[in-house]
Design an enzyme around this catalytic site. Structure first.
Site, mmCIF file in Angstrom:
data_model
loop_
_atom_site.group_PDB
_atom_site.id
_atom_site.type_symbol
_atom_site.label_atom_id
_atom_site.label_comp_id
_atom_site.label_asym_id
_atom_site.label_seq_id
_atom_site.Cartn_x
_atom_site.Cartn_y
_atom_site.Cartn_z
ATOM 1 N N LYS A 83 0.835 -1.201 0.000
ATOM 2 C CA LYS A 83 0.000 0.000 0.000
ATOM 3 C C LYS A 83 0.872 1.254 0.000
ATOM 4 C CE LYS A 83 -3.902 2.057 2.536
ATOM 5 N NZ LYS A 83 -4.870 1.848 3.644
ATOM 6 N N SER A 152 -9.367 2.240 2.574
ATOM 7 C CA SER A 152 -8.415 2.954 1.747
ATOM 8 C C SER A 152 -7.394 2.037 1.067
ATOM 9 C CB SER A 152 -7.660 3.980 2.603
ATOM 10 O OG SER A 152 -6.932 3.360 3.658
ATOM 11 N N SER A 176 -10.213 -0.203 6.601
ATOM 12 C CA SER A 176 -9.499 -0.121 5.331
ATOM 13 C C SER A 176 -8.811 -1.404 4.885
ATOM 14 C CB SER A 176 -8.461 1.006 5.396
ATOM 15 O OG SER A 176 -9.095 2.249 5.577
#
Length: 463
Positions: A83, A152, A176
């Site tokens: 990420k 996210s 997330s």
């Protein structure tokens, strides 16, 4: 695009025997991943950077180790996406935010360092919502590009769901990891708070790192290899458990949690979840609902404002850092992020204290239930991933463009471990089910999830 009913996830653990006998190699595995990326990335848009040269060098080194019978770990040679909130020494870290365009610290996050030590191939950076918040990145759902992959950790979930990589690292503050995993058909672990060393990502008290994967074997192996090398956050004991996938464990009793999200769940998703619960009941698992026990009712009440608590805690803790970013580059931050910051700056210290008190009370209530059941089970998302085509100029900003984290807030505020299992589909789209345990029961939840994945048939419903 692959229809979800025909989907076969990409897995790594079952390739290692082929690496040992020479019928396959980590370099060949990597090349297959790169072929999939070339085919699917133009639509899925899961990745922000790809280090093909570095990945090939790492895969060649891994191939040599397997040939010599000396792999560094069971994930030696595994291609991974990281990420884009987490620093990587060989790729930029732009955090989905225009203000950080070109940001390249040239150092590794603690988890990334640990993965390299285990021989993993750090292939790419995965799209994140802006600053890990609610403003979406470019990623689309791997099973329907008109839908969000969640946030996210949007790119991490989408890259795994699209079979670009067998596993990816995400992060969670409110929902997330678990929500995008549920939308994209992944297995995922949101560890006990502090279970995996966050390195430089220490700003908020609820942030956690966790793996998305196409299999429980790969999910657990990635998590434990990081923990065995980098440990947990400072002051935390870190993720503990066996060095390979925990044994399958049938639950005796499960608490069925509704959470504050239940009234808004669509009929098809409710029907699918009830069909999963019926399979558990028929297998001899005792299901305990809020009407069955006062402690379950007490827990439901304590998490009934979970979204508000998570938003309040995180907004307050992020406000100074984000104010600095906006002041330094106001044009580089979205209007959605600025609106979130404005709400945070309207808070008082007493507002933050109230949110902390609510969180502490919920944690105490949850701890009282340790002997009542093996785990809690609930939906991992309110239904299939919502359609998302972008904000409409002149119209109010959509409040939750990456979906609603209402079913994920409880585990975040409880600091509890959660494993998401892809046990449902609604209208042909993935919908996950999650198991939540007491703090430090990460391995136990993984063993229970293994039993569910082996014994509960996937349920498909339609609206």
């Amino acid at each position: 695009m692959t229809a979800y009913q025909d989907y076969k996830p990409l897995t790594f653990h079952d390739a290692t025997q082929r690496f040992s006998d020479g019928s396959d190699t980590p370099r060949a595995f990597l090349e297959r991943c790169l072929e999939t990326i070339a085919a699917r990335e133009p639509v899925v848009k899961a990745l922000t950077a790809i280090n093909e040269a570095g990945a090939r060098t790492a895969a060649d080194a891994s191939t040599a180790r397997w040939k010599q019978g000396k792999p560094l770990s069971p994930i030696d040679g595994m291609p991974l996406a990281i990420k884009d909130l987490l620093e990587t020494k060989d790729m930029p870290t732009e955090m989905g935010c225009a203000a950080f365009k070109g940001n390249f610290p040239k150092r590794d996050n603690a988890a990334v360092w640990a993965l390299r030590q285990a021989g993993a191939v750090i292939l790419a950076k995965a799209v994140t919502a802006e600053l890990g918040g609610s403003h979406p990145g470019a990623s689309t759902n791997p099973f329907d590009p008109a839908r969000t992959p969640g946030g996210s950790s949007s790119g991490s979930a989408a890259a795994v769901g699209a079979n670009m990589v067998p596993a990816a690292i995400g992060t969670q503050v409110g929902g997330s990891i678990i929500r995008p995993a549920a939308y994209c058909g992944n297995f995922a672990l949101k560890p006990t708070q502090g279970g995996i060393n966050r390195g430089e990502r220490q700003a908020t008290s609820q942030s956690t790192h966790g793996p998305h994967a196409g299999s429980l074997e790969d999910m657990w192996q990635v998590a434990i290899e990081i923990a065995q090398r980098a440990g947990g956050d400072r002051g935390a004991v870190g993720l503990m458990g066996p060095s390979t996938l925990p044994a399958s464990a049938k639950p005796n009793r499960l608490i069925v949690l509704e959470t504050e999200g239940w009234p808004d769940v669509d009929a098809a998703t409710k029907a699918g979840f009830e069909a999963v619960l019926k399979q558990l009941h028929d297998a001899g698992v005792t299901l305990i609902r809020r009407k069955d026990h006062p402690l379950v009712e007490a827990l439901e009440r304590s998490i009934a404002n979970g979204r508000s608590v998570c938003n309040g805690v995180t907004s307050w803790e992020n406000r100074w850092g984000q104010r600095g970013i906006v002041d330094n580059n106001p044009a580089g931050v979205s209007e959605r992020a600025k609106a979130t910051l404005a709400k945070a700056e309207a808070m008082t210290p007493d507002d933050y204290r109230a949110a902390l008190l609510a969180r502490q009370t919920a944690q105490q209530t949850h701890a009282l239930m340790a002997s009542l059941a093996d785990a809690a089970i609930t939906l991992a998302c309110p239904g299939p991933a919502p359609l998302w085509s972008g904000d409409v100029p002149g119209q109010p900003l959509a409040p939750r463009p990456t979906g609603d984290f209402v079913f994920n807030a409880p585990s975040s505020m409880l600091f509890a471990p959660v494993v998401t299992v892809p046990l449902m589909s609604v209208d042909g789209m993935p919908v996950g089910v999650q198991l939540m345990g007491q703090q430090h029961e990460d391995a136990r939840m993984t063993g229970l999830a293994r039993w569910l994945s082996e014994n509960v048939k996937r349920v498909a419903t339609r609206a």
